[in-house]
Design an enzyme around this catalytic site. Sequence first.
Site, PDB file in Angstrom:
ATOM      1  N   HIS A 205      31.416  15.206  71.680  1.00  0.00           N
ATOM      2  CA  HIS A 205      30.660  14.943  72.901  1.00  0.00           C
ATOM      3  C   HIS A 205      31.423  14.064  73.889  1.00  0.00           C
ATOM      4  CE1 HIS A 205      27.416  15.361  75.601  1.00  0.00           C
ATOM      5  NE2 HIS A 205      27.541  14.091  75.858  1.00  0.00           N
TER       6      HIS A 205
ATOM      7  N   PHE B 136      28.331  25.039  78.934  1.00  0.00           N
ATOM      8  CA  PHE B 136      29.625  24.350  79.078  1.00  0.00           C
ATOM      9  C   PHE B 136      30.619  25.123  79.938  1.00  0.00           C
ATOM     10  CE2 PHE B 136      30.217  25.984  74.602  1.00  0.00           C
ATOM     11  CZ  PHE B 136      31.292  26.826  74.842  1.00  0.00           C
TER      12      PHE B 136
ATOM     13  N   ARG C  14      25.526  32.735  70.156  1.00  0.00           N
ATOM     14  CA  ARG C  14      26.887  32.464  70.603  1.00  0.00           C
ATOM     15  C   ARG C  14      27.830  32.748  69.439  1.00  0.00           C
ATOM     16  NH1 ARG C  14      27.529  25.860  70.539  1.00  0.00           N
ATOM     17  NH2 ARG C  14      29.604  26.388  71.258  1.00  0.00           N
TER      18      ARG C  14
END
Lengths: 549, 48
Positions: free
Chosen positions: A223, A375, A439
């Site tokens: 992160h 993202f 995903r």
Amino acid sequence: MAQPLEKVDRRDAKLALAHLFVAFAALALGGFAGLLQTLVRSGKFELPAGISYYTILTTHGVLLGLVLTTFFIIGFQFAAVSRTTGALSDGSRRLGWIGFWMMTSGTACTAFFILTGQASVLYTFYAPLQAHAGFYIGLALVVVGSWVSGFAMFAHYARWRKTHRGQVSPLLAFMSVTNMVLWLVCSLGVAATVVFQLIPWSLGLTDRVNVLLSRTLFWYFGHPLVYFWLLPAYMVWYAVIPKVIGGKMFSDSLARLAFILFLLFSIPVGFHHQLLEPGISPFWKYVQVVLTFMVIIPSLMTAFAMFATFESYGRSQGATGLFGWLRKLPWSDARFFAPFVGMLFFIPAGTGGIINASHQLNQVVHNTIWVTGHFHLTVATTVVLTFFGASYWLIPHLTGRVMTKAMNRLAIIQTIVWAVGMTFMSGSMHFAGLLGAPRRSAFSTYSNSPQALEWIPYQIAQAVGGTILFIGIILILVIVINLAFFAPKGETEFPVAEAAAPYERAALALENWKLWIGLVVALILIAYTVPIIDIIQNAPPGSKGYKLW
Amino acid sequence: MAKLITAARQTKQEKEPALKGTLASVFLLGFFVIFSWVSVYFLFLHRL
């Protein structure tokens, strides 16, 4: 007589350029892999010669998520530090080159094992997927090389402070150091799992791996990695863009405080990527979600500062009405336009981040392609468009050239192409994710299940977007090659903004590194000590490695 | 004296940048965040 431009030292320029060239080479190869992925996922295209979807997925993720970003950031920061605090010492520059070659050889090693199909473990390289040891060793070299470069920046900054006692350091140098402190602290986690868990395990020295521990150490790094990407974009927004538009920075102190808050709150938050994992107590997940939400504060401070900078400039040019200042901004200047579009995309990107980090809402989107869409807005649009915008002055500044009007026009077109392509691709990823599309998976109709068939139109839209984005990659490569080798010789400014209030002097406490690093360590210990002890003490037997490709 | 105070007030007012557009922009941003969050939250509730 006009003042001569303040320039980055010629030797430091070479160091910065070397990093930028590797970054754009990674963009070319990784971007092509991205195009192939979207085509495969449309269901209309199959890879030739038995190439695995997961090989190109790993190539794309590692080259763009890790290599493009890290090389660009370190190159940009060397240039920023040299521009604002003077030429690097010979020792610091030598360290910079050592770091560069370590990172480059590590990248080559990792790329070799990915491209030869021995490391199709995706860029998150989650155990128990097991790559060839060379993949992990190459990654370790990249990380350690980046530390060496970080130490070169720290040494240079320390030398500046020693010779400028009692003075506040230049904003770009302060921000570069903050970002490298963040990187150093967070990459300890990934180094720990790679060196102590994954390398011995992939070499056969250990039989089994503690999967939860390795994932936890990865996200302890993963992160803040996002903020390591974002902070250089914020450097451009805070400290460069005001000068590009002809205005002033809204507040130097606000920018520094925002960076310190990012440093404090972007690390002890990795559990929000692991909200659906068993083995971590809900209490510690909750603690880290609260800390995650603290990061919203400096993000909103940044949004406010940007709006205020633009409005102040517009009003100084005679703008009236509530939004009249928008018309005064230099829309035909690609140095402004590309980062501005990046800022706009950060609004849905940041919003998506808040949704991802909310425990219940995470259950709606977890492991769906919504996250991939998210993202691609944060790093692949906000960050990347800002880096492209920075390249339009940074590369000609470093190579002693000037950007022509034709190239500026092409850069405007590039930005529009990128925005359109990403709207298609990321938008359809978000919607397909809400419908449950996973995903990290190749095309499948899942035995013609009705739910999976619903995703296919969105997957075709992703291929359309991916193709448009690939055109954007070709355009940026044309511009970069032109700026590096063919643009007319001349002098280009490295723009550095001044604060709006000339009397403003940031508090020296903001550079009290003992205090801030102490607080960072304290927050990390609070957020991670108990759960990590628990993960080690109550671990199941561990897993053997799997090579499923 | 009164004139001096008025002049001082005017100088102060001149120094304060007019940021109505910024206020409106951050409100719009906030509404977008809240609207998106609530939308996905209702999707979550709907799927319970």
